[in-house]
Design a protein around this motif. Structure first.
Motif, PDB file in Angstrom:
ATOM      1  N   LEU A 185       0.816  -1.211   0.000  1.00 35.46           N
ATOM      2  CA  LEU A 185       0.000   0.000   0.000  1.00 35.46           C
ATOM      3  C   LEU A 185       0.851   1.263   0.000  1.00 35.46           C
ATOM      4  O   LEU A 185       0.320   2.364  -0.189  1.00 35.46           O
ATOM      5  N   ARG A 186       2.137   1.117   0.219  1.00 33.01           N
ATOM      6  CA  ARG A 186       3.025   2.282   0.236  1.00 33.01           C
ATOM      7  C   ARG A 186       3.020   2.942  -1.158  1.00 33.01           C
ATOM      8  O   ARG A 186       3.256   2.293  -2.181  1.00 33.01           O
ATOM      9  N   GLY A 187       2.746   4.233  -1.182  1.00 39.31           N
ATOM     10  CA  GLY A 187       2.757   4.990  -2.428  1.00 39.31           C
ATOM     11  C   GLY A 187       1.619   4.660  -3.376  1.00 39.31           C
ATOM     12  O   GLY A 187       1.628   5.111  -4.525  1.00 39.31           O
ATOM     13  N   ARG A 188       0.637   3.907  -2.901  1.00 43.00           N
ATOM     14  CA  ARG A 188      -0.499   3.525  -3.756  1.00 43.00           C
ATOM     15  C   ARG A 188      -1.756   4.226  -3.231  1.00 43.00           C
ATOM     16  O   ARG A 188      -2.261   3.866  -2.170  1.00 43.00           O
ATOM     17  N   PRO A 189      -2.239   5.258  -3.938  1.00 41.09           N
ATOM     18  CA  PRO A 189      -3.385   6.021  -3.423  1.00 41.09           C
ATOM     19  C   PRO A 189      -4.604   5.136  -3.190  1.00 41.09           C
ATOM     20  O   PRO A 189      -5.009   4.378  -4.079  1.00 41.09           O
ATOM     21  N   LEU A 190      -5.180   5.229  -2.003  1.00 44.48           N
ATOM     22  CA  LEU A 190      -6.290   4.390  -1.585  1.00 44.48           C
ATOM     23  C   LEU A 190      -7.600   5.156  -1.578  1.00 44.48           C
ATOM     24  O   LEU A 190      -7.638   6.374  -1.384  1.00 44.48           O
ATOM     25  N   VAL A 191      -8.678   4.443  -1.772  1.00 45.99           N
ATOM     26  CA  VAL A 191     -10.008   4.966  -1.451  1.00 45.99           C
ATOM     27  C   VAL A 191     -10.224   4.717   0.037  1.00 45.99           C
ATOM     28  O   VAL A 191     -10.081   3.579   0.502  1.00 45.99           O
ATOM     29  N   MET A 192     -10.538   5.783   0.780  1.00 51.02           N
ATOM     30  CA  MET A 192     -10.564   5.668   2.237  1.00 51.02           C
ATOM     31  C   MET A 192     -11.902   6.129   2.808  1.00 51.02           C
ATOM     32  O   MET A 192     -12.510   7.074   2.316  1.00 51.02           O
ATOM     33  N   PHE A 193     -12.328   5.442   3.865  1.00 53.19           N
ATOM     34  CA  PHE A 193     -13.554   5.794   4.566  1.00 53.19           C
ATOM     35  C   PHE A 193     -13.397   7.119   5.311  1.00 53.19           C
ATOM     36  O   PHE A 193     -12.281   7.584   5.557  1.00 53.19           O
ATOM     37  N   ARG A 194     -14.519   7.643   5.716  1.00 52.23           N
ATOM     38  CA  ARG A 194     -14.499   8.845   6.547  1.00 52.23           C
ATOM     39  C   ARG A 194     -13.981   8.516   7.937  1.00 52.23           C
ATOM     40  O   ARG A 194     -13.930   7.352   8.349  1.00 52.23           O
ATOM     41  N   GLU A 195     -13.625   9.544   8.673  1.00 54.45           N
ATOM     42  CA  GLU A 195     -13.196   9.349  10.053  1.00 54.45           C
ATOM     43  C   GLU A 195     -14.352   8.774  10.876  1.00 54.45           C
ATOM     44  O   GLU A 195     -15.513   9.137  10.686  1.00 54.45           O
ATOM     45  N   GLY A 196     -14.026   7.897  11.786  1.00 52.00           N
ATOM     46  CA  GLY A 196     -15.043   7.233  12.604  1.00 52.00           C
ATOM     47  C   GLY A 196     -15.256   5.782  12.224  1.00 52.00           C
ATOM     48  O   GLY A 196     -15.797   5.009  13.009  1.00 52.00           O
ATOM     49  N   TYR A 197     -14.842   5.405  11.006  1.00 48.82           N
ATOM     50  CA  TYR A 197     -14.926   4.003  10.596  1.00 48.82           C
ATOM     51  C   TYR A 197     -13.751   3.229  11.200  1.00 48.82           C
ATOM     52  O   TYR A 197     -12.594   3.651  11.081  1.00 48.82           O
ATOM     53  N   ASP A 198     -14.051   2.095  11.814  1.00 50.46           N
ATOM     54  CA  ASP A 198     -12.968   1.314  12.421  1.00 50.46           C
ATOM     55  C   ASP A 198     -12.031   0.763  11.356  1.00 50.46           C
ATOM     56  O   ASP A 198     -10.837   0.560  11.615  1.00 50.46           O
ATOM     57  N   VAL A 199     -12.538   0.504  10.124  1.00 48.31           N
ATOM     58  CA  VAL A 199     -11.673   0.005   9.052  1.00 48.31           C
ATOM     59  C   VAL A 199     -10.622   1.054   8.694  1.00 48.31           C
ATOM     60  O   VAL A 199      -9.463   0.723   8.428  1.00 48.31           O
ATOM     61  N   ARG A 200     -11.008   2.308   8.693  1.00 46.72           N
ATOM     62  CA  ARG A 200     -10.041   3.385   8.427  1.00 46.72           C
ATOM     63  C   ARG A 200      -8.945   3.371   9.488  1.00 46.72           C
ATOM     64  O   ARG A 200      -7.753   3.433   9.169  1.00 46.72           O
ATOM     65  N   GLU A 201      -9.359   3.297  10.761  1.00 48.34           N
ATOM     66  CA  GLU A 201      -8.375   3.334  11.840  1.00 48.34           C
ATOM     67  C   GLU A 201      -7.448   2.121  11.786  1.00 48.34           C
ATOM     68  O   GLU A 201      -6.230   2.239  12.015  1.00 48.34           O
ATOM     69  N   ALA A 202      -8.007   0.941  11.461  1.00 51.17           N
ATOM     70  CA  ALA A 202      -7.180  -0.258  11.383  1.00 51.17           C
ATOM     71  C   ALA A 202      -6.183  -0.155  10.233  1.00 51.17           C
ATOM     72  O   ALA A 202      -5.018  -0.569  10.361  1.00 51.17           O
ATOM     73  N   THR A 203      -6.607   0.395   9.102  1.00 49.38           N
ATOM     74  CA  THR A 203      -5.719   0.541   7.946  1.00 49.38           C
ATOM     75  C   THR A 203      -4.600   1.528   8.245  1.00 49.38           C
ATOM     76  O   THR A 203      -3.418   1.268   7.963  1.00 49.38           O
ATOM     77  N   LEU A 204      -4.950   2.675   8.819  1.00 43.48           N
ATOM     78  CA  LEU A 204      -3.936   3.677   9.168  1.00 43.48           C
ATOM     79  C   LEU A 204      -2.930   3.105  10.162  1.00 43.48           C
ATOM     80  O   LEU A 204      -1.707   3.301  10.009  1.00 43.48           O
ATOM     81  N   ALA A 205      -3.422   2.383  11.169  1.00 41.55           N
ATOM     82  CA  ALA A 205      -2.531   1.821  12.186  1.00 41.55           C
ATOM     83  C   ALA A 205      -1.578   0.805  11.569  1.00 41.55           C
ATOM     84  O   ALA A 205      -0.378   0.765  11.902  1.00 41.55           O
ATOM     85  N   ALA A 206      -2.078  -0.043  10.645  1.00 43.33           N
ATOM     86  CA  ALA A 206      -1.227  -1.056  10.019  1.00 43.33           C
ATOM     87  C   ALA A 206      -0.156  -0.404   9.149  1.00 43.33           C
ATOM     88  O   ALA A 206       1.011  -0.834   9.159  1.00 43.33           O
ATOM     89  N   CYS A 207      -0.534   0.632   8.396  1.00 41.38           N
ATOM     90  CA  CYS A 207       0.439   1.318   7.541  1.00 41.38           C
ATOM     91  C   CYS A 207       1.506   2.009   8.385  1.00 41.38           C
ATOM     92  O   CYS A 207       2.714   1.931   8.080  1.00 41.38           O
ATOM     93  N   ARG A 208       1.095   2.669   9.436  1.00 38.14           N
ATOM     94  CA  ARG A 208       2.063   3.367  10.288  1.00 38.14           C
ATOM     95  C   ARG A 208       2.978   2.387  10.989  1.00 38.14           C
ATOM     96  O   ARG A 208       4.166   2.669  11.194  1.00 38.14           O
ATOM     97  N   ALA A 209       2.434   1.221  11.381  1.00 38.33           N
ATOM     98  CA  ALA A 209       3.290   0.207  11.998  1.00 38.33           C
ATOM     99  C   ALA A 209       4.328  -0.304  11.008  1.00 38.33           C
ATOM    100  O   ALA A 209       5.417  -0.741  11.406  1.00 38.33           O
ATOM    101  N   ALA A 210       3.989  -0.245   9.704  1.00 34.59           N
ATOM    102  CA  ALA A 210       4.932  -0.673   8.668  1.00 34.59           C
ATOM    103  C   ALA A 210       5.890   0.443   8.274  1.00 34.59           C
ATOM    104  O   ALA A 210       6.746   0.234   7.403  1.00 34.59           O
ATOM    105  N   GLY A 211       5.725   1.622   8.874  1.00 36.16           N
ATOM    106  CA  GLY A 211       6.688   2.694   8.670  1.00 36.16           C
ATOM    107  C   GLY A 211       6.354   3.694   7.598  1.00 36.16           C
ATOM    108  O   GLY A 211       7.233   4.421   7.133  1.00 36.16           O
ATOM    109  N   PHE A 212       5.075   3.784   7.220  1.00 38.68           N
ATOM    110  CA  PHE A 212       4.732   4.794   6.216  1.00 38.68           C
ATOM    111  C   PHE A 212       3.321   5.335   6.455  1.00 38.68           C
ATOM    112  O   PHE A 212       2.502   4.705   7.135  1.00 38.68           O
ATOM    113  N   GLU A 213       3.068   6.497   5.890  1.00 39.91           N
ATOM    114  CA  GLU A 213       1.757   7.133   5.957  1.00 39.91           C
ATOM    115  C   GLU A 213       1.052   6.878   4.620  1.00 39.91           C
ATOM    116  O   GLU A 213       1.600   7.177   3.550  1.00 39.91           O
ATOM    117  N   PRO A 214      -0.155   6.289   4.641  1.00 40.06           N
ATOM    118  CA  PRO A 214      -0.814   5.973   3.372  1.00 40.06           C
ATOM    119  C   PRO A 214      -1.263   7.227   2.624  1.00 40.06           C
ATOM    120  O   PRO A 214      -1.534   8.266   3.235  1.00 40.06           O
TER     121      PRO A 214
END
Length: 307
Positions: A185-214
């Motif tokens: 997902l690094r450098g690959r623009p994603l379609v993302m949910f609005r804030e408040g969706y747990d899927v958004r938070e889980a995706t952001l957390a996984a990307c940050r744990a991998a060392g990058f901001e989606p």
């Protein structure tokens, strides 16, 4: 003034006979006469002209009769309403669920419940888990399907973990890889949910744990909008497995340890569930247990809890 006194009074007024009224109401005639006298003393007026072989209403009795009939009818209506609610012929259940579950698990469960209890009104609130926890804590819902660990933010809830659900990557066109990695997902623009969706938070957390901001191709969508954006080719998205399986999009699971979430059923811990809400809880648990026994759970999910 007591209900049984009014019932005796109406019986005498309609039959014009104390003995037959006592037989109809299944009470001894002296006891019925005593209760009528007690009612007259309380009201301060005689209700019947009593003559041998002739019982007639006084003006006071004639005034009381329609009111007494109405009071007895209202009491019977109240009794029947309570019985119908207890027997699940009437009632209401307020269920909350995230949008992803409203398009996957919830319709199947409500279909079964509705077939068993067609007289019970079903009210569904679609919202993110954090908002559902607040609404449930405020007493505005009976039950809510939520994504943990949001339940830990509200200790006044009783929470039962139900399912573990994989999160998967979906896209408009098939990918060559059988499995995806968070690093993909690094450098690959994603379609993302609005804030408040747990899927958004889980995706952001996984990307940050991998060392990058989606990066986002488009952000802020609800479930239907996100699916539409992916179909339009605006970019891939991370979706719950149950939604992805019904989306018609190309689905790629994440390689182990993967990405997922825990679905739980929550209710207020202080107040007991109504019979209607308890019946919905039982239908949900039975539905999942049966699906687990026959291998019919949605793809990418597994039951949690005791074996």
């Amino acid at each position: 003034m007591q209900f049984h006194q009014l019932r005796y009074f109406v019986a005498v007024a309609e039959l014009r006979h104390f003995t037959r009224a006592a037989e109809q109401t299944r009470v001894a005639q002296p006891s019925l006469s005593q209760q009528i006298r007690s009612l007259e003393r309380e009201l301060g007026a005689e209700l019947f002209h009593r003559a041998r072989g002739n019982i007639a209403l006084t003006d006071a009795g004639a005034a009381l009769l329609p009111l007494a009939r109405r009071i007895l009818a209202d009491a019977e209506s109240a009794r029947l309403a309570v019985q119908e609610t207890v027997q699940l012929r009437r009632g209401r259940v307020r269920l909350g669920a995230p949008p992803s579950l409203c398009t996957s698990l919830v319709p199947d469960v409500l279909r079964v419940y509705r077939s068993r209890h067609p007289g019970v009104e079903l009210v569904v609130r679609e919202d993110g888990s954090r908002d559902l926890v607040r609404t449930l804590t405020a007493g505005e819902l009976d039950l809510a399907l939520i994504i943990t660990p949001q339940a830990g933010e509200a200790p006044g809830l009783a929470v039962t973990e139900l399912l573990y659900e994989d999160l998967v990557l979906v896209s408009a066109t098939p990918t060559r890889r059988r499995q995806a990695r968070i690093e993909d997902l690094r450098g690959r623009p994603l379609v993302m949910f609005r804030e408040g969706y747990d899927v958004r938070e889980a995706t952001l957390a996984a990307c940050r744990a991998a060392g990058f901001e989606p990066e986002f191709a488009v952000a802020g969508g609800e479930m239907d909008a996100v699916l539409g954006f992916v179909r339009a080719g605006l970019g891939p998205a991370v979706l719950p497995g149950m939604v992805a399986a019904r989306s018609g999009l190309s689905v790629t699971p994440f390689a182990g340890p993967g990405l997922g979430r825990v679905i739980a059923l929550a209710s207020g811990a202080e107040l007991p569930l109504s019979r209607a809400a308890a019946a919905l809880r039982d239908v949900l648990l039975d539905h999942l247990a049966q699906a687990g026994r026959v291998g019919a759970l949605p793809p990418g999910t597994r039951l949690l809890g005791p074996d």
